[in-house]
Scaffold this active site. Structure first.
Site, PDB file in Angstrom:
ATOM      1  N   HIS A  11      89.602  56.433  64.526  1.00  0.00           N
ATOM      2  CA  HIS A  11      90.359  56.165  63.355  1.00  0.00           C
ATOM      3  C   HIS A  11      89.360  56.940  62.399  1.00  0.00           C
ATOM      4  O   HIS A  11      88.487  56.781  62.147  1.00  0.00           O
ATOM      5  CB  HIS A  11      90.756  54.601  63.033  1.00  0.00           C
ATOM      6  CG  HIS A  11      89.446  53.884  62.681  1.00  0.00           C
ATOM      7  ND1 HIS A  11      88.415  54.112  61.716  1.00  0.00           N
ATOM      8  CD2 HIS A  11      88.943  53.067  63.871  1.00  0.00           C
ATOM      9  CE1 HIS A  11      87.691  52.842  61.858  1.00  0.00           C
ATOM     10  NE2 HIS A  11      87.693  52.326  62.956  1.00  0.00           N
ATOM     11  N   GLU A  89      88.686  47.205  68.527  1.00  0.00           N
ATOM     12  CA  GLU A  89      87.084  47.452  68.169  1.00  0.00           C
ATOM     13  C   GLU A  89      85.961  46.145  68.900  1.00  0.00           C
ATOM     14  O   GLU A  89      87.056  45.144  69.259  1.00  0.00           O
ATOM     15  CB  GLU A  89      87.096  47.937  66.196  1.00  0.00           C
ATOM     16  CG  GLU A  89      85.452  47.047  66.319  1.00  0.00           C
ATOM     17  CD  GLU A  89      84.679  48.669  66.550  1.00  0.00           C
ATOM     18  OE1 GLU A  89      84.316  48.453  67.970  1.00  0.00           O
ATOM     19  OE2 GLU A  89      84.505  49.260  65.848  1.00  0.00           O
ATOM     20  N   ARG A 117      73.543  47.189  68.568  1.00  0.00           N
ATOM     21  CA  ARG A 117      74.087  48.509  69.278  1.00  0.00           C
ATOM     22  C   ARG A 117      72.735  48.515  70.948  1.00  0.00           C
ATOM     23  O   ARG A 117      72.940  49.212  71.833  1.00  0.00           O
ATOM     24  CB  ARG A 117      72.517  49.747  68.612  1.00  0.00           C
ATOM     25  CG  ARG A 117      73.725  50.121  67.453  1.00  0.00           C
ATOM     26  CD  ARG A 117      74.088  51.435  68.692  1.00  0.00           C
ATOM     27  NE  ARG A 117      75.233  52.238  67.589  1.00  0.00           N
ATOM     28  CZ  ARG A 117      76.353  51.938  67.319  1.00  0.00           C
ATOM     29  NH1 ARG A 117      76.480  51.192  67.561  1.00  0.00           N
ATOM     30  NH2 ARG A 117      77.004  52.973  66.811  1.00  0.00           N
ATOM     31  N   GLY A 183      85.548  53.160  67.517  1.00  0.00           N
ATOM     32  CA  GLY A 183      83.558  53.271  67.416  1.00  0.00           C
ATOM     33  C   GLY A 183      83.329  52.563  69.463  1.00  0.00           C
ATOM     34  O   GLY A 183      82.614  53.551  69.580  1.00  0.00           O
ATOM     35  N   ASN A 184      83.049  51.382  68.709  1.00  0.00           N
ATOM     36  CA  ASN A 184      82.579  50.480  70.320  1.00  0.00           C
ATOM     37  C   ASN A 184      83.525  50.763  70.921  1.00  0.00           C
ATOM     38  O   ASN A 184      83.395  50.534  72.487  1.00  0.00           O
ATOM     39  CB  ASN A 184      82.287  49.249  69.902  1.00  0.00           C
ATOM     40  CG  ASN A 184      81.346  49.448  69.344  1.00  0.00           C
ATOM     41  OD1 ASN A 184      79.984  49.842  69.563  1.00  0.00           O
ATOM     42  ND2 ASN A 184      81.247  48.713  67.804  1.00  0.00           N
TER      43      ASN A 184
END
Length: 248
Positions: A11, A89, A117, A183-184
């Site tokens: 996004h 997400e 992370r 992102g994840n």
């Protein structure tokens, strides 16, 4: 048979991307910059001649709106859109809503990076009565258990089987599929597609709004390992910016 294609699109910039807050399942909107990124993503699809026939996205508006804006820019607003929570997400637990730089300063670099992370260490759980809890969100009413926190491994466990069952068969048949997500959730998918180790996945950063295209053979194998960004220069700069989150 022509190879299928998977278009991975994170996004556009969200309100909490801009303010450097952990977002997770909190349903924040796109910024004006995020809308422009989504539009440019759709334009890049047209320029590359990579036009999707179906879209998969999450239940969060920043991904849904990115898909819609990109499709409008590519004149593909009419294709089917499938929304599923498994593309959401990663749930950031009690970190949701917190400023990343302040969290890093409070807990230190090592703890910050482990939460952000590491592959299998989730942040502390978010209480069901907390401000940013999704425990009573009607869009998750069918879930047996609404997550209170997740690590990347949890995202792999929920998303990859859905991908294998619902999305990959389309690409194996030669279809072009747009996956507008986060992102994840996209890191989880790239880990699977490219066989990235649990340790090395920590170094992978996905930029906002730039399509990443994987070619998929009839047997489901990846023809171009690592994928191909449709704007490599912007992707490199965007990934570096993501890596730098948490710094003042």
């Amino acid at each position: 048979m022509t190879n299928g294609k998977l278009i991975l699109l994170r996004h556009g910039q969200s309100e909490w991307n801009a303010s450097n807050q952990f977002t997770g399942w909190v349903d924040v909107n796109l910024t004006e910059q995020g809308e422009a990124e989504a539009k440019r993503g759709g334009e890049l699809l047209v320029e590359a001649g990579v036009l999707p026939g179906v879209v998969y996205t999450s239940l969060l508006r920043r991904a849904i709106r990115t898909a819609n804006i990109a499709l409008n820019a590519a004149d593909r607003h009419w294709i089917p859109v499938i929304r599923d929570w498994r593309l959401n997400e990663r749930h950031y637990g009690a970190l949701q809503g917190l400023d990343k730089a302040a969290t890093k300063e409070k807990y230190g670099d090592d703890q910050f990076m482990e939460w952000r992370r590491s592959y299998d260490t989730p942040p502390p759980e978010l209480a069901d009565d907390a401000e940013y809890s999704q425990a009573n969100d009607p869009r998750y009413a069918d879930l047996d258990v609404v997550p209170r926190t997740e690590c990347l491994k949890d995202v792999v466990v929920r998303f990859v089987p859905y991908f294998e069952e619902e999305i990959l068969p389309r690409a194996k048949k030669g279809e072009t599929v747009l996956i507008a997500a986060h992102g994840n959730s996209l890191r989880a998918l790239v880990k699977h597609l490219d066989g990235i180790s649990d340790a090395d996945i920590a170094e992978l950063n996905i930029p906002t709004g730039i399509p990443l295209v994987y070619e998929i053979a009839e047997d489901g194998s990846v023809v171009n390992p690592g994928g191909t960004y449709l704007d490599p220069e912007a992707a490199a700069a965007g990934a570096a910016a993501v890596a730098n989150q948490g710094n003042k």
